[in-house]
Design a protein around this motif. Structure first.
Motif, PDB file in Angstrom:
ATOM      1  N   THR A  36      32.915  33.106  29.046  1.00 49.92           N
ATOM      2  CA  THR A  36      33.799  33.721  30.026  1.00 49.92           C
ATOM      3  C   THR A  36      33.657  35.230  29.897  1.00 49.92           C
ATOM      4  OG1 THR A  36      35.668  33.671  28.502  1.00 49.92           O
ATOM      5  CG2 THR A  36      35.466  31.831  30.026  1.00 49.92           C
ATOM      6  N   ARG A  37      34.086  35.922  30.889  1.00 50.61           N
ATOM      7  CA  ARG A  37      33.895  37.369  30.920  1.00 50.61           C
ATOM      8  C   ARG A  37      34.933  38.095  30.072  1.00 50.61           C
ATOM      9  NH1 ARG A  37      35.599  37.775  37.185  1.00 50.61           N
ATOM     10  NH2 ARG A  37      37.773  37.228  36.901  1.00 50.61           N
ATOM     11  N   PRO A  38      34.645  39.365  29.750  1.00 51.90           N
ATOM     12  CA  PRO A  38      35.634  40.144  29.003  1.00 51.90           C
ATOM     13  C   PRO A  38      36.936  40.292  29.789  1.00 51.90           C
ATOM     14  CG  PRO A  38      33.498  41.244  28.977  1.00 51.90           C
ATOM     15  CD  PRO A  38      33.402  40.104  29.951  1.00 51.90           C
ATOM     16  N   VAL A  39      38.040  40.368  29.078  1.00 53.43           N
ATOM     17  CA  VAL A  39      39.346  40.550  29.709  1.00 53.43           C
ATOM     18  C   VAL A  39      39.342  41.824  30.557  1.00 53.43           C
ATOM     19  CG1 VAL A  39      41.792  40.958  29.261  1.00 53.43           C
ATOM     20  CG2 VAL A  39      40.554  39.251  27.927  1.00 53.43           C
ATOM     21  N   ALA A  40      38.622  42.844  30.106  1.00 56.69           N
ATOM     22  CA  ALA A  40      38.562  44.102  30.851  1.00 56.69           C
ATOM     23  C   ALA A  40      38.024  43.897  32.263  1.00 56.69           C
ATOM     24  CB  ALA A  40      37.700  45.120  30.097  1.00 56.69           C
ATOM     25  N   HIS A  41      37.129  42.935  32.452  1.00 57.72           N
ATOM     26  CA  HIS A  41      36.600  42.660  33.793  1.00 57.72           C
ATOM     27  C   HIS A  41      37.707  42.102  34.701  1.00 57.72           C
ATOM     28  CE1 HIS A  41      33.291  41.843  36.620  1.00 57.72           C
ATOM     29  NE2 HIS A  41      34.098  40.891  37.027  1.00 57.72           N
ATOM     30  N   THR A  42      38.470  41.169  34.166  1.00 55.92           N
ATOM     31  CA  THR A  42      39.589  40.612  34.927  1.00 55.92           C
ATOM     32  C   THR A  42      40.601  41.697  35.248  1.00 55.92           C
ATOM     33  OG1 THR A  42      39.278  38.447  33.909  1.00 55.92           O
ATOM     34  CG2 THR A  42      41.429  38.873  34.914  1.00 55.92           C
ATOM     35  N   LEU A  43      40.864  42.585  34.285  1.00 55.05           N
ATOM     36  CA  LEU A  43      41.768  43.705  34.538  1.00 55.05           C
ATOM     37  C   LEU A  43      41.236  44.591  35.666  1.00 55.05           C
ATOM     38  CD1 LEU A  43      42.739  44.575  30.889  1.00 55.05           C
ATOM     39  CD2 LEU A  43      44.345  43.977  32.717  1.00 55.05           C
ATOM     40  N   GLY A  44      39.927  44.799  35.701  1.00 56.34           N
ATOM     41  CA  GLY A  44      39.329  45.584  36.781  1.00 56.34           C
ATOM     42  C   GLY A  44      39.552  44.954  38.135  1.00 56.34           C
ATOM     43  N   GLU A  45      39.367  43.648  38.209  1.00 54.03           N
ATOM     44  CA  GLU A  45      39.590  42.965  39.482  1.00 54.03           C
ATOM     45  C   GLU A  45      41.056  43.010  39.898  1.00 54.03           C
ATOM     46  OE1 GLU A  45      37.759  39.094  39.183  1.00 54.03           O
ATOM     47  OE2 GLU A  45      35.886  39.937  39.960  1.00 54.03           O
ATOM     48  N   LEU A  46      41.946  42.825  38.935  1.00 54.40           N
ATOM     49  CA  LEU A  46      43.372  42.910  39.257  1.00 54.40           C
ATOM     50  C   LEU A  46      43.747  44.325  39.687  1.00 54.40           C
ATOM     51  CD1 LEU A  46      44.852  40.718  36.396  1.00 54.40           C
ATOM     52  CD2 LEU A  46      44.999  40.234  38.852  1.00 54.40           C
ATOM     53  N   ALA A  47      43.183  45.324  39.032  1.00 50.44           N
ATOM     54  CA  ALA A  47      43.466  46.708  39.416  1.00 50.44           C
ATOM     55  C   ALA A  47      43.009  46.974  40.850  1.00 50.44           C
ATOM     56  CB  ALA A  47      42.796  47.673  38.442  1.00 50.44           C
ATOM     57  N   LEU A  48      41.841  46.453  41.224  1.00 49.78           N
ATOM     58  CA  LEU A  48      41.391  46.603  42.614  1.00 49.78           C
ATOM     59  C   LEU A  48      42.358  45.933  43.575  1.00 49.78           C
ATOM     60  CD1 LEU A  48      37.511  46.076  42.539  1.00 49.78           C
ATOM     61  CD2 LEU A  48      38.765  48.187  43.000  1.00 49.78           C
ATOM     62  N   LEU A  49      42.778  44.728  43.217  1.00 49.89           N
ATOM     63  CA  LEU A  49      43.724  43.986  44.052  1.00 49.89           C
ATOM     64  C   LEU A  49      45.016  44.777  44.240  1.00 49.89           C
ATOM     65  CD1 LEU A  49      44.398  41.262  45.487  1.00 49.89           C
ATOM     66  CD2 LEU A  49      45.318  40.490  43.292  1.00 49.89           C
ATOM     67  N   LEU A  50      45.412  45.500  43.205  1.00 48.07           N
ATOM     68  CA  LEU A  50      46.642  46.284  43.253  1.00 48.07           C
ATOM     69  C   LEU A  50      46.425  47.685  43.815  1.00 48.07           C
ATOM     70  CD1 LEU A  50      48.012  45.162  39.782  1.00 48.07           C
ATOM     71  CD2 LEU A  50      48.963  44.533  42.029  1.00 48.07           C
ATOM     72  N   GLY A  51      45.202  47.987  44.243  1.00 48.07           N
ATOM     73  CA  GLY A  51      44.916  49.281  44.844  1.00 48.07           C
ATOM     74  C   GLY A  51      44.712  50.410  43.855  1.00 48.07           C
ATOM     75  N   ARG A  52      44.399  50.094  42.623  1.00 47.28           N
ATOM     76  CA  ARG A  52      44.221  51.099  41.573  1.00 47.28           C
ATOM     77  C   ARG A  52      42.730  51.298  41.289  1.00 47.28           C
ATOM     78  NH1 ARG A  52      48.487  48.701  37.204  1.00 47.28           N
ATOM     79  NH2 ARG A  52      50.331  48.762  38.530  1.00 47.28           N
ATOM     80  N   LYS A  53      42.045  51.994  42.168  1.00 44.80           N
ATOM     81  CA  LYS A  53      40.586  52.133  42.060  1.00 44.80           C
ATOM     82  C   LYS A  53      40.151  52.852  40.789  1.00 44.80           C
ATOM     83  CE  LYS A  53      39.707  51.838  46.964  1.00 44.80           C
ATOM     84  NZ  LYS A  53      39.138  52.488  48.149  1.00 44.80           N
TER      85      LYS A  53
END
Length: 79
Positions: A36-53
């Motif tokens: 599975t991918r690093p947690v940081a990758h999931t955090l990146g996707e969630l940040a994009l979803l939340l508009g935090r580029k």
């Protein structure tokens, strides 16, 4: 990952906050047969979803560094 795929922001903030302490963790696959991918990758996707580029870019960069350290292909798709 389902929330990101569906563009569902409800609960994303709470999930982001829950995962944040684990941003520097190695991929959960280290020592296992399922990768599975690093947690940081999931955090990146969630940040994009939340508009935090800006936060997303930092998380994707960290995911790439973690993936490189652990010789994992994950963490290299965005950022």
């Amino acid at each position: 990952m389902a929330s990101v795929t569906l563009g569902e922001t409800r609960g994303a903030e709470e999930l982001y906050a829950s995962l944040l302490p684990y941003r520097d963790a190695p991929p959960p696959s280290s020592g296992f047969t399922v990768a599975t991918r690093p947690v940081a990758h999931t955090l990146g996707e969630l940040a994009l979803l939340l508009g935090r580029k800006g936060d997303a870019a930092a998380h994707f960069a960290r995911a790439t560094a973690i993936a490189d350290q652990w010789h994992s292909p994950w963490g290299r798709s965005r950022g």
